[in-house]
Scaffold this active site. Structure first.
Site, PDB file in Angstrom:
ATOM      1  N   THR A 124       0.810  -1.208   0.000  1.00 53.11           N
ATOM      2  CA  THR A 124       0.000   0.000   0.000  1.00 53.11           C
ATOM      3  C   THR A 124       0.849   1.267   0.000  1.00 53.11           C
ATOM      4  O   THR A 124       1.992   1.256   0.478  1.00 53.11           O
ATOM      5  CB  THR A 124      -0.905  -0.011   1.257  1.00 53.11           C
ATOM      6  N   ASP A 125       0.251   2.352  -0.477  1.00 52.46           N
ATOM      7  CA  ASP A 125       0.946   3.655  -0.421  1.00 52.46           C
ATOM      8  C   ASP A 125       1.034   4.185   1.011  1.00 52.46           C
ATOM      9  O   ASP A 125       1.804   5.107   1.288  1.00 52.46           O
ATOM     10  CB  ASP A 125       0.259   4.674  -1.337  1.00 52.46           C
ATOM     11  N   GLU A 126       0.221   3.609   1.919  1.00 51.79           N
ATOM     12  CA  GLU A 126       0.201   4.147   3.291  1.00 51.79           C
ATOM     13  C   GLU A 126       1.528   3.966   4.013  1.00 51.79           C
ATOM     14  O   GLU A 126       1.780   4.629   5.020  1.00 51.79           O
ATOM     15  CB  GLU A 126      -0.929   3.498   4.111  1.00 51.79           C
ATOM     16  N   TYR A 180      -1.920  -0.353  11.047  1.00 50.46           N
ATOM     17  CA  TYR A 180      -2.052  -1.044   9.750  1.00 50.46           C
ATOM     18  C   TYR A 180      -0.855  -0.758   8.856  1.00 50.46           C
ATOM     19  O   TYR A 180      -0.191  -1.677   8.360  1.00 50.46           O
ATOM     20  CB  TYR A 180      -3.353  -0.624   9.039  1.00 50.46           C
ATOM     21  N   LYS A 213       2.161  -3.208   7.406  1.00 50.69           N
ATOM     22  CA  LYS A 213       2.448  -3.410   5.974  1.00 50.69           C
ATOM     23  C   LYS A 213       3.897  -3.003   5.671  1.00 50.69           C
ATOM     24  O   LYS A 213       4.577  -3.645   4.867  1.00 50.69           O
ATOM     25  CB  LYS A 213       1.469  -2.598   5.106  1.00 50.69           C
TER      26      LYS A 213
HETATM   27  P1  NAD Z   1      -9.621  -7.324   2.304  1.00 48.69           P
HETATM   28  O1  NAD Z   1      -9.598  -7.020   3.772  1.00 48.69           O
HETATM   29  O2  NAD Z   1     -10.858  -7.046   1.526  1.00 48.69           O
HETATM   30  O3  NAD Z   1      -9.246  -8.863   2.064  1.00 48.69           O
HETATM   31  C1  NAD Z   1      -8.220  -9.498   2.742  1.00 48.69           C
HETATM   32  C2  NAD Z   1      -8.371 -11.010   2.524  1.00 48.69           C
HETATM   33  O4  NAD Z   1      -7.282 -11.672   3.176  1.00 48.69           O
HETATM   34  C3  NAD Z   1      -9.655 -11.588   3.097  1.00 48.69           C
HETATM   35  O5  NAD Z   1     -10.252 -12.461   2.190  1.00 48.69           O
HETATM   36  C4  NAD Z   1      -9.185 -12.339   4.337  1.00 48.69           C
HETATM   37  O6  NAD Z   1     -10.001 -13.454   4.676  1.00 48.69           O
HETATM   38  C5  NAD Z   1      -7.796 -12.774   3.902  1.00 48.69           C
HETATM   39  N1  NAD Z   1      -6.883 -13.043   5.035  1.00 48.69           N
HETATM   40  C6  NAD Z   1      -6.692 -12.259   6.129  1.00 48.69           C
HETATM   41  N2  NAD Z   1      -5.781 -12.830   6.937  1.00 48.69           N
HETATM   42  C7  NAD Z   1      -5.371 -13.971   6.325  1.00 48.69           C
HETATM   43  C8  NAD Z   1      -4.429 -14.991   6.660  1.00 48.69           C
HETATM   44  N3  NAD Z   1      -3.727 -14.934   7.802  1.00 48.69           N
HETATM   45  N4  NAD Z   1      -4.253 -16.016   5.806  1.00 48.69           N
HETATM   46  C9  NAD Z   1      -4.973 -16.084   4.654  1.00 48.69           C
HETATM   47  N5  NAD Z   1      -5.888 -15.158   4.304  1.00 48.69           N
HETATM   48  C10 NAD Z   1      -6.086 -14.114   5.116  1.00 48.69           C
HETATM   49  O7  NAD Z   1      -8.372  -6.543   1.704  1.00 48.69           O
HETATM   50  P2  NAD Z   1      -8.204  -5.829   0.284  1.00 48.69           P
HETATM   51  O8  NAD Z   1      -8.738  -4.465   0.377  1.00 48.69           O
HETATM   52  O9  NAD Z   1      -8.682  -6.741  -0.758  1.00 48.69           O
HETATM   53  O10 NAD Z   1      -6.612  -5.715   0.232  1.00 48.69           O
HETATM   54  C11 NAD Z   1      -5.822  -6.790  -0.291  1.00 48.69           C
HETATM   55  C12 NAD Z   1      -4.353  -6.405  -0.184  1.00 48.69           C
HETATM   56  O11 NAD Z   1      -4.121  -5.209  -0.913  1.00 48.69           O
HETATM   57  C13 NAD Z   1      -3.902  -6.129   1.252  1.00 48.69           C
HETATM   58  O12 NAD Z   1      -2.601  -6.633   1.393  1.00 48.69           O
HETATM   59  C14 NAD Z   1      -3.886  -4.605   1.348  1.00 48.69           C
HETATM   60  O13 NAD Z   1      -2.922  -4.171   2.280  1.00 48.69           O
HETATM   61  C15 NAD Z   1      -3.514  -4.232  -0.069  1.00 48.69           C
HETATM   62  N6  NAD Z   1      -4.005  -2.918  -0.545  1.00 48.69           N
HETATM   63  C16 NAD Z   1      -5.320  -2.593  -0.420  1.00 48.69           C
HETATM   64  C17 NAD Z   1      -5.772  -1.379  -0.950  1.00 48.69           C
HETATM   65  C18 NAD Z   1      -7.227  -0.974  -0.870  1.00 48.69           C
HETATM   66  O14 NAD Z   1      -7.555   0.165  -1.236  1.00 48.69           O
HETATM   67  N7  NAD Z   1      -8.151  -1.829  -0.441  1.00 48.69           N
HETATM   68  C19 NAD Z   1      -4.876  -0.514  -1.575  1.00 48.69           C
HETATM   69  C20 NAD Z   1      -3.533  -0.894  -1.665  1.00 48.69           C
HETATM   70  C21 NAD Z   1      -3.110  -2.101  -1.161  1.00 48.69           C
HETATM   71  O1  DAU Z   2      -4.204   3.955   0.423  1.00 46.93           O
HETATM   72  C1  DAU Z   2      -4.409   2.580   0.343  1.00 46.93           C
HETATM   73  C2  DAU Z   2      -5.252   2.136   1.512  1.00 46.93           C
HETATM   74  O2  DAU Z   2      -6.585   2.581   1.252  1.00 46.93           O
HETATM   75  C3  DAU Z   2      -5.221   0.631   1.733  1.00 46.93           C
HETATM   76  O3  DAU Z   2      -3.914   0.241   2.077  1.00 46.93           O
HETATM   77  C4  DAU Z   2      -6.194   0.227   2.842  1.00 46.93           C
HETATM   78  O4  DAU Z   2      -6.232  -1.187   2.965  1.00 46.93           O
HETATM   79  C5  DAU Z   2      -7.578   0.739   2.467  1.00 46.93           C
HETATM   80  O5  DAU Z   2      -8.498   0.440   3.495  1.00 46.93           O
HETATM   81  C6  DAU Z   2      -7.542   2.243   2.229  1.00 46.93           C
HETATM   82  O6  DAU Z   2      -7.245   2.939   3.456  1.00 46.93           O
HETATM   83  P1  DAU Z   2      -7.996   4.297   3.847  1.00 46.93           P
HETATM   84  O7  DAU Z   2      -7.906   4.466   5.307  1.00 46.93           O
HETATM   85  O8  DAU Z   2      -7.555   5.427   2.982  1.00 46.93           O
HETATM   86  O9  DAU Z   2      -9.500   3.898   3.379  1.00 46.93           O
HETATM   87  P2  DAU Z   2     -10.942   4.139   4.042  1.00 46.93           P
HETATM   88  O10 DAU Z   2     -11.946   3.726   3.025  1.00 46.93           O
HETATM   89  O11 DAU Z   2     -11.030   3.533   5.403  1.00 46.93           O
HETATM   90  O12 DAU Z   2     -10.976   5.710   4.196  1.00 46.93           O
HETATM   91  C7  DAU Z   2     -10.804   6.570   3.079  1.00 46.93           C
HETATM   92  C8  DAU Z   2     -10.819   7.991   3.588  1.00 46.93           C
HETATM   93  O13 DAU Z   2     -12.146   8.293   4.029  1.00 46.93           O
HETATM   94  C9  DAU Z   2      -9.916   8.227   4.791  1.00 46.93           C
HETATM   95  O14 DAU Z   2      -9.369   9.538   4.693  1.00 46.93           O
HETATM   96  C10 DAU Z   2     -10.855   8.132   5.991  1.00 46.93           C
HETATM   97  C11 DAU Z   2     -12.164   8.657   5.428  1.00 46.93           C
HETATM   98  N1  DAU Z   2     -13.395   8.074   5.999  1.00 46.93           N
HETATM   99  C12 DAU Z   2     -13.487   6.712   6.048  1.00 46.93           C
HETATM  100  C13 DAU Z   2     -14.618   6.116   6.545  1.00 46.93           C
HETATM  101  C14 DAU Z   2     -14.731   4.609   6.649  1.00 46.93           C
HETATM  102  C15 DAU Z   2     -14.432   8.891   6.398  1.00 46.93           C
HETATM  103  O15 DAU Z   2     -14.343  10.128   6.301  1.00 46.93           O
HETATM  104  N2  DAU Z   2     -15.553   8.294   6.883  1.00 46.93           N
HETATM  105  C16 DAU Z   2     -15.691   6.955   7.007  1.00 46.93           C
HETATM  106  O16 DAU Z   2     -16.748   6.473   7.504  1.00 46.93           O
END
Ligand code: NAD
Ligand code: DAU
Length: 361
Positions: free
Chosen positions: A135-137, A161, A165
């Site tokens: 992730t970019d975080e 988190y 990562k």
């Molecule tokens: P998600 O939470 O929707 O899914 C995570 C999945 O991993 C789930 O199916 C869960 O059951 C599985 N899991 C959790 N722990 C596990 C373990 N110990 N063994 C096997 N499986 C396990 O997450 P996502 O949003 O799909 O993100 C997927 C990946 O991409 C993560 O590594 C996250 O850090 C990264 N990522 C997410 C975003 C985003 O915007 N959602 C952006 C950049 C990177």
């Molecule tokens: O940047 C990549 C990341 O993006 C991933 O690594 C994470 O797994 C993914 O969850 C996401 O993280 P964020 O914290 O940016 O996503 P979230 O959807 O939780 O929140 C997006 C923005 O919106 C953040 O600035 C917090 C804000 N927010 C979020 C929620 C859930 C609100 O203002 N209200 C809300 O109820």
């Protein structure tokens, strides 16, 4: 070795989109290992439920015996690691699971993969890849006028988190540097699209709007995220897997920086047009400002020019096209949302996967 890959976390949001696209594109067999935490939903994989190119295995990336068996049985040419705890707010309330899966789990997975890779013949060794999805975080927070994150930006994670990562990224880097494991790391910005769990901003807002509930904006809503449609992220991962250079890091982003309040107002406008409120008022009236997230990062922005220049990747969707597709998907899949929010999706294993009972036990 063949063209089989192992994907971890493929029942979650991005992993499921990746698996569905991989099978649809006919790229080979996918063995999908997922622990099915609250975020894992087999309903996401309904389309490939009966497809022999998809093999679901219920398990933990930290389970080295299971991983050793899977690697020996399927002899994959790649492992793509999506498995993680992914929600920042949950990491603030309870960081332990994040350390367990994102740090310890990734470590055990690397150990399993290293043992497998060491046992391969020279040619198989040279084609094998371990791709770590991150992730970019990990780069921390940008000021308003700062340049977007490049791959050389120093790590400065601010939440449990992102710290977990970051730790996993460092382990992956070390396994390449020390053991020459052919790793690839991708650091992506915020994804959105189908199958996104409605605890995250975009699906939460769509869900709450339609249910007549408040639309919670943390703080002043001026925090900025760089949004990328999930299918574009999956396409970027496929490019990196195919042609990325071992040991390298690739940033993935959408060139779509938006303040949260603007994202929420855009969603309200689209919903006003597609599914107007019965009282004729705008969904904007449901916006409610709530207490900010502790340690809330102000701005993320990705410079994805390395990926564009080296591997020719560009996103296909603009924010405008992607967000409209996303709203359409949620409007057409209200049952999916209802099953997730009611917890009914947890029964999916029993009701829809009984024939794979032994793998899901
Ligand atoms: P998600 O939470 O929707 O899914 C995570 C999945 O991993 C789930 O199916 C869960 O059951 C599985 N899991 C959790 N722990 C596990 C373990 N110990 N063994 C096997 N499986 C396990 O997450 P996502 O949003 O799909 O993100 C997927 C990946 O991409 C993560 O590594 C996250 O850090 C990264 N990522 C997410 C975003 C985003 O915007 N959602 C952006 C950049 C990177
Ligand atoms: O940047 C990549 C990341 O993006 C991933 O690594 C994470 O797994 C993914 O969850 C996401 O993280 P964020 O914290 O940016 O996503 P979230 O959807 O939780 O929140 C997006 C923005 O919106 C953040 O600035 C917090 C804000 N927010 C979020 C929620 C859930 C609100 O203002 N209200 C809300 O109820």
């Amino acid at each position: 070795m063949n063209n089989t890959i192992i994907v971890t976390g493929g029942a979650g949001f991005i992993g499921a989109n990746f698996v569905l696209a991989w099978v649809k594109l006919g790229l080979g067999t996918v063995v999908n290992l997922d622990k099915l935490t609250y975020a894992g939903n087999l309903e996401n994989l309904q389309e490939v439920q009966h497809n022999p190119q998809h093999i679901f295995v219920h398990g933990d990336i930290a389970d080295k015996a299971l991983m050793a068996n899977l690697l020996a049985e399927y002899r994959p040419c790649a492992v793509v690691n999506f498995a993680a705890e992914s929600h920042v707010d949950r990491s603030i309330h309870g960081p332990e699971d994040f350390i367990q899966t994102n740090v310890v789990g990734t470590f055990h997975l690397l150990e399993s993969v290293r043992a497998y890779w060491n046992g391969l013949g020279a040619e198989e060794k040279s084609v094998f890849r371990f791709l770590h999805v991150s992730t970019d975080e990990v780069y921390g927070s940008l000021g308003k006028d700062d340049a977007p994150f490049t791959e050389h930006h120093p790590y400065a994670p601010n939440s449990p988190y992102s710290a977990s990562k970051a730790a996993s990224d460092h382990l992956v880097r070390a396994y390449h540097h020390t053991y020459k494991l052919p790793t690839l790391t991708t650091n992506c910005s915020n994804n959105y699209g189908p199958h996104h769990f409605p605890e995250k901003l975009i699906p939460l807002i769509i869900h709450n709007a339609l249910k007549g509930q408040p639309l919670p904006i943390y703080g002043n809503g001026q925090q900025i995220r760089d949004w990328l449609y999930v299918e574009d992220h999956c396409a970027a991962i496929r490019r990196v897997l195919a042609d990325g250079r071992p040991g390298e890091v690739y940033n993935i982003g959408g060139w779509n920086e938006k303040p949260n309040l603007e994202v929420v107002k855009t969603l309200c406008r689209i919903l006003d047009a597609k599914q107007p409120r019965k009282d004729g008022q705008s969904y904007v009236n449901q916006i409610t400002f709530v207490t900010d997230r502790p340690g809330h990062d102000q701005r993320y922005a990705i410079d994805a020019s390395k990926l564009a220049n080296e591997l020719g990747w560009r996103p296909q969707e603009t924010f405008e096209t992607g967000i409209e597709k996303t709203v359409d998907w949620y409007l057409a899949h209200q049952n999916w949302v209802d099953n997730v929010t009611s917890g009914e999706y947890r029964n999916w294993v029993a009701t829809h996967y009984t024939e794979r009972g032994e793998e899901l036990a």
